[in-house]
Scaffold this motif. Structure first.
Motif, short mmCIF file in Angstrom:
data_model
loop_
_atom_site.label_atom_id
_atom_site.label_comp_id
_atom_site.label_asym_id
_atom_site.label_seq_id
_atom_site.Cartn_x
_atom_site.Cartn_y
_atom_site.Cartn_z
N LYS A 52 -1.53 -5.98 7.38
CA LYS A 52 -2.76 -6.89 7.36
C LYS A 52 -3.10 -7.03 5.71
N ALA A 53 -3.80 -8.27 5.46
CA ALA A 53 -4.18 -8.77 4.25
C ALA A 53 -5.42 -9.62 4.17
N THR A 54 -6.02 -9.50 3.22
CA THR A 54 -7.24 -10.46 3.05
C THR A 54 -6.49 -11.74 2.82
N ASP A 55 -5.35 -12.07 2.16
CA ASP A 55 -4.92 -13.11 2.07
C ASP A 55 -3.33 -12.90 2.01
N LEU A 93 -0.90 -14.60 -0.47
CA LEU A 93 -0.90 -14.15 -1.95
C LEU A 93 0.05 -13.00 -2.15
N PHE A 94 0.30 -11.91 -1.22
CA PHE A 94 1.02 -10.70 -1.43
C PHE A 94 2.23 -10.60 -0.35
N GLU A 95 3.14 -10.00 -0.83
CA GLU A 95 4.27 -9.41 0.07
C GLU A 95 4.81 -8.07 -0.40
N VAL A 96 5.17 -7.34 0.53
CA VAL A 96 5.69 -6.24 0.33
C VAL A 96 7.31 -5.91 0.55
N GLY A 97 8.03 -5.34 -0.45
CA GLY A 97 9.65 -5.10 -0.43
C GLY A 97 9.81 -4.19 1.01
N LEU A 141 -5.24 -4.53 1.29
CA LEU A 141 -3.97 -4.66 2.15
C LEU A 141 -3.82 -3.44 3.00
N THR A 142 -3.32 -3.79 3.97
CA THR A 142 -2.81 -2.68 4.94
C THR A 142 -1.15 -2.51 4.91
N VAL A 143 -0.58 -1.60 4.51
CA VAL A 143 1.02 -1.65 4.51
C VAL A 143 1.55 -0.35 5.70
N VAL A 144 2.53 -0.83 6.34
CA VAL A 144 2.80 0.06 7.45
C VAL A 144 4.37 0.49 7.04
N VAL A 145 4.29 1.95 7.11
CA VAL A 145 5.77 2.44 6.44
C VAL A 145 6.47 2.90 7.79
N ARG A 188 8.76 6.23 14.21
CA ARG A 188 7.42 6.78 13.63
C ARG A 188 7.06 6.19 12.56
N SER A 189 5.73 5.89 12.23
CA SER A 189 5.06 4.99 11.22
C SER A 189 3.79 5.77 10.54
N ALA A 190 3.53 5.28 9.55
CA ALA A 190 2.13 5.59 8.66
C ALA A 190 1.67 4.42 7.93
N THR A 191 0.51 4.56 7.82
CA THR A 191 -0.28 3.19 7.29
C THR A 191 -0.86 3.66 6.06
N VAL A 192 -1.10 2.59 5.19
CA VAL A 192 -1.97 3.19 3.90
C VAL A 192 -2.66 1.73 3.50
N ASN A 193 -4.05 1.98 3.04
CA ASN A 193 -4.90 1.17 2.88
C ASN A 193 -4.91 0.56 1.03
N ILE A 194 -4.63 -0.29 0.60
CA ILE A 194 -4.69 -0.46 -0.89
C ILE A 194 -5.79 -1.94 -1.14
N ASN A 195 -6.72 -1.20 -2.17
CA ASN A 195 -7.60 -2.17 -2.49
C ASN A 195 -7.08 -3.00 -3.80
#
Length: 821
Positions: free
Chosen positions: A605-608, A611-615, A637-641, A649-656
């Motif tokens: 998830k992302a507000t925009d 604007l952003f991407e994750v490697g 931003l919400t990043v899924v690992v 299996r996965s984990a999520t992290v929220n980044i402001n």
């Protein structure tokens, strides 16, 4: 008469107790016709043994004949009469009459020869075959003419046998006693004075036969002599004795000899007929036959050298006038190799243990050939390819002994062919097969199929699950080959292996005692012992390496950014940031291994999103376009690992993320400083309401603080426990590459905040950053903290892990120009 008989019996009983030991043998003498159960002798005393030895050696009697007349009383150590014995039935005229047998003892093997001589008693009187003898004699017979008379038969021997004859009256005739080569006696009646038919046409005589027994016994026969008319000449044989040698295998009907006699008379008085007189032995009459006219003697029965070596035949030539002459025919029987050796097994030990030493006696044999000379000489042998040989112990006795050490695992039984061959021409042989089984001895330890084993088990297994099975083999048999499996008490991670593994005693199956965790134990070694059931038991052991296989049972853990419930972590991005600007980097690890630990990152998830991407491989968050003034300051931003396990299996992290060029701009976005003052006329209502709200907030705050404390405590424990296994730098598979340029955060910003009680009145010094800033704000917006302050809010272990993982990034930014606010 009764007194003489009693005296004879006492003498015989005295003989019964006389014994002698000659050349290692015991001899007893007993009278015939003894009652059953009569004692022959004390064999224990005479052999110098005792009853215990007789019992322990399983003493027994072996006779070469099937019939046993003498028995052994093992309890008393005496020889007793088992069956009433008639010497005449056993030996006929053979003297001495003896029974030969062997007394066999085992453990160790002993053999004693015993001869029991059967003494004759005068239990038979002489008996004539006929009650009356009729003899025709011509009146012209001259003195000296002999007439054959019937022989009396007395089966007794020695003094009890026939001794003499008497003839009454003796007016015209006398007796002449003769002896054969075998010692038997016969008589002829000799004319002493001429006969005169006109005076006495008939003469009555009594022939009496006496034995020499005590009391003496006798038998009689009446002789009637009829005087016939004159016949001047009597037949005369061409030879007084005919000698002939004849093989024992001659066929029936074969001519033995032709006898002839000449009578000088003419006509009917000169015609001679031939016959066997009554004094010829009955055995000879059954075997030979004579032609009365030609004098040809032929074989009419079967000859057996082993029964009789020669025959003496009396042949009588008689003319028509009754004149006779007698001659002898001596038939000597020559031996032919017509009897094969006979093998008798006296003792046989079966089975024998495989650890028997060489020269161990397995069987005692008696081999006999009743032929004579070389025909009766025997050689004994066994198969040359077997570990046995024949050993001669004494005449006609042989021992079968081991020739080398035995091994049941190579050969468990043998068929031994014992061959006895005589030296006749052609030779005859007899074979006997002995089946010998080899009993097992526990001389082989169990052997595993391999020197070591490797077994695999997946973690999180069910306790009791079968992991592997070891198998050992034992060449022995029976209980010696019955294998039991045991787990040796070795230490695994400081504890007994039995807390991890159990081994089924019969099948060798290895079972898991508990569930394994790959993250705690990756492999360990145990030792399994295989032990047979022998006495004493033999054993061997084998090493088994247990490898724990990983399962995807752990989700990825995000190390950075750290998610806390009490503050919001914001990454600052200036509006002048170029495309590809490194905003932040998600650092995560997975305590699993292999594919289960391969991590990939994606933006959920992302507000925009534009604007952003994750490697995908390195977790770096970068800008994908130029930041504009229209972009919102606050970006979430919400990043899924996600790992590569199955299932994953996965984990999520929220980044402001704060998109701003100045700190106040950030504060205005993340905090709300508008003070709205509402007044109400009903002051009492608001005071009560305020009191309730304050009480409620106090309770909620207390619960929240306790929850946060508990959460942090649990998180600290989790990091502490897994800290030894967590890598400091995230693991990237070899095929993953850092595609984000340098792969590190490029700048570090340090902020100094001088604050008062009211954050809105605090002084803040800052310079416009050239890259990025990291800001930590509390949720109320009343405080701003540096990185050092924010680090104190977490546990020491969290700070250590995070600082180690961020060290690479910080060093890259140390040379950048920093400014203090």
């Amino acid at each position: 008469m009764c007194m003489l008989e009693g005296l004879t019996w006492k003498l015989l009983v005295l003989f019964f107790f006389v014994l002698a030991a000659v050349h290692g043998q015991i001899r007893y003498s007993i009278p015939e016709e003894m009652n059953k159960g009569s004692v022959v002798g004390n064999i224990v005393q005479d052999l110098g043994l005792d009853v215990k030895r007789m019992k322990s050696g399983r003493a027994r009697i072996f006779t070469e004949d099937s019939r046993e007349y003498i028995g052994l009383n093992v309890d008393k150590g005496t020889l007793v009469v088992r069956e009433r014995m008639d010497r005449e039935e056993l030996c006929a005229q053979v003297t001495p009459c003896s029974l030969h047998f062997q007394i066999i003892l085992e453990n160790p093997m002993e053999m004693h020869r015993v001869d029991v001589e059967i003494l004759d008693i005068n239990d038979h009187a002489p008996v004539f075959a006929r009650k009356e003898i009729n003899i025709d004699i011509g009146e012209s017979a001259v003195p000296g003419v002999r007439f054959s008379l019937d022989n009396a038969r007395d089966p007794d021997v020695g003094l009890n046998a026939l001794q003499r004859y008497t003839l009454n009256p003796t007016d015209h005739f006398t007796l002449k006693e003769l002896s054969r080569s075998d010692g038997t006696k016969y008589v002829e009646m000799v004319l002493q004075t001429p006969l005169d038919r006109e005076q006495h046409e008939e003469h009555k005589l009594i022939l009496t036969a006496f034995d020499g027994g005590s009391p003496q016994k006798s038998g009689t026969v009446r002789i009637t002599v009829v005087v016939i008319d004159a016949n001047d000449n009597h037949p005369v044989f061409s030879q007084p004795v005919y000698r002939v040698s004849f093989p024992e295998n001659a066929q029936k009907g074969t001519t033995v000899v032709i006898v002839s006699a000449n009578d000088n008379d003419k006509g009917a008085n000169g015609e001679v007929t031939y016959s066997f007189p009554q004094n010829t032995g009955i055995e000879a009459i059954d075997i030979f036959i004579i032609n009365s006219e030609s004098g040809e003697i032929k074989l009419n029965g079967v000859l057996d050298y082993e029964k009789s070596k020669q025959y003496e035949l009396n042949v009588e030539a008689r003319d028509i006038g009754g004149l006779t002459d007698t001659s002898k025919v001596l038939v000597e029987i020559t031996d032919v190799n017509d009897n094969a050796p006979v093998i008798s097994v006296i003792s046989f030990s079966n089975p024998i243990p495989e650890d028997s030493a060489p020269e161990t006696v397995i069987a005692m044999l008696n081999i006999k050939d009743i032929d004579s000379g070389k025909n009766g000489q025997v050689k004994c042998s066994v198969n040359s390819d077997l570990p046995f040989r024949i050993k001669s112990s004494s005449s006609n006795f042989y021992s079968l002994v081991t020739d080398q050490f035995l091994d049941r695992e190579k050969v468990s039984e043998y068929n031994i062919t014992i061959t006895a061959t005589d030296e006749g021409s052609p030779s005859l042989f007899t074979s006997k097969i002995l089946n010998i089984k080899i009993s097992d001895v526990n001389d082989n330890a169990p052997v595993f199929q391999r020197q070591s084993y490797t077994a695999y088990v997946t973690e999180n297994n069910t306790p009791g699950v079968s992991i592997f099975a070891v198998t050992a083999s034992d060449k022995d048999s029976g209980n010696n080959a019955r294998i039991s499996y045991f787990l040796e008490d070795v230490l695994v991670n400081g504890v007994s292996a039995s807390t991890y593994i159990s081994v089924h005693a019969e099948s060798g199956e290895i079972l898991a005692v508990r569930s394994f965790d790959y993250e705690q134990t990756k492999e360990f070694n145990i030792r399994v012992k295989a032990q047979d059931g022998g006495n004493p038991p033999l054993s061997s052991n084998v090493s088994v390496k247990i490898i724990i296989q990983d399962q995807n049972d752990n989700a990825p853990q995000v190390l950075y950014p750290v998610q806390t419930g009490g503050s919001v972590v914001a990454e600052m991005v200036p509006r002048s940031a170029d495309v590809g600007y490194l905003v932040s980097k998600v650092v995560a690890v997975d305590v699993d291994s292999g594919q289960n630990a391969w991590l990939s990152y994606k933006l959920q998830k992302a507000t925009d999103r534009a604007l952003f991407e994750v490697g995908a491989q390195n977790g770096e968050i970068r800008t994908v376009r130029q930041v504009t003034d229209k972009d919102a300051v606050k970006q979430k931003l919400t990043v899924v690992v996600e790992d590569n396990g199955q299932p994953s299996r996965s984990a999520t992290v929220n980044i402001n993320v704060a998109v701003a060029d100045s700190f106040p701009e950030v504060l205005s976005e993340f905090t709300d400083f508008t003070h709205i003052k509402d007044y109400n006329d009903n002051l009492t209502f608001y005071l009560v309401l305020a009191l309730a709200v304050v009480s409620f907030l106090f309770i909620v705050s207390t619960i929240a603080i306790l929850s946060v404390k508990c959460y942090r405590w649990r998180r600290e424990r989790m990091f502490y426990k897994s800290g030894a296994n967590l890598p400091v730098i995230p693991y990237y598979p070899p095929l993953y590459a850092d595609v984000g340029g340098t792969g590190t955060l490029q700048h570090v910003y340090n902020y100094e905040v001088c604050r008062t009680t009211d954050s809105r009145k605090s002084d803040l010094k800052y310079a416009r950053p050239s890259s990025e800033s990291i800001i930590s704000l509390d949720t109320s917006g009343t405080q701003t903290l540096t990185h050092a302050h924010r680090g104190n809010l977490t546990s020491d272990s969290e700070d250590k892990v995070r600082s180690e993982n961020s060290e690479t990034f910080m060093r890259a930014r140390e040379n950048d120009n920093t400014q203090r606010w």
